[in-house]
Design a protein around this motif. Structure first.
Motif, PDB file in Angstrom:
ATOM      1  N   ARG A 147       0.830  -1.203   0.000  1.00  0.00           N
ATOM      2  CA  ARG A 147       0.000   0.000   0.000  1.00  0.00           C
ATOM      3  C   ARG A 147       0.868   1.257   0.000  1.00  0.00           C
ATOM      4  O   ARG A 147       0.613   2.203  -0.734  1.00  0.00           O
ATOM      5  CB  ARG A 147      -0.917  -0.024   1.227  1.00  0.00           C
ATOM      6  N   LYS A 183       1.199   3.982  -3.000  1.00  0.00           N
ATOM      7  CA  LYS A 183       0.909   5.378  -2.693  1.00  0.00           C
ATOM      8  C   LYS A 183       2.056   6.277  -3.157  1.00  0.00           C
ATOM      9  O   LYS A 183       1.840   7.320  -3.787  1.00  0.00           O
ATOM     10  CB  LYS A 183       0.703   5.527  -1.189  1.00  0.00           C
ATOM     11  N   GLN A 191       2.114   9.213  -6.015  1.00  0.00           N
ATOM     12  CA  GLN A 191       2.548  10.574  -5.700  1.00  0.00           C
ATOM     13  C   GLN A 191       3.628  11.036  -6.678  1.00  0.00           C
ATOM     14  O   GLN A 191       3.624  12.180  -7.123  1.00  0.00           O
ATOM     15  CB  GLN A 191       3.091  10.644  -4.274  1.00  0.00           C
TER      16      GLN A 191
END
Length: 83
Positions: free
Chosen positions: A40, A44, A48
């Protein structure tokens, strides 16, 4: 029987990984192959970075082009010989 010197901290006496921060840092340092980021977190961060790259690309396209070296095209001028 000799008395042992008192210490303020028990952190150095701990032999097992108890979940305390110092112990975990030591365990992580000793076992780098068992330490991985969660999927996760990795996803992420990848998202980004994609967004950051897209924003940078948009900024570059929106900005005005500036001629940093305007005379770069004619660099073989006879008057600029520095030999």
């Amino acid at each position: 029987m000799t008395r042992r010197k008192k210490t303020r901290s028990l952190a150095d006496k701990v032999q097992i990984r108890t979940g305390k921060r110092k112990d975990f840092k030591k365990w992580r340092h000793d076992h780098p192959d068992q330490v991985t980021s969660s999927t996760r977190f990795t996803q992420k961060k990848r998202q980004q970075r994609k967004l950051q790259a897209a924003r940078k690309q948009a900024r570059q396209e929106d900005g005005q082009p500036i001629a940093i070296h305007p005379d770069q095209a004619g660099h073989d001028d006879p008057e600029r010989k520095d030999d």
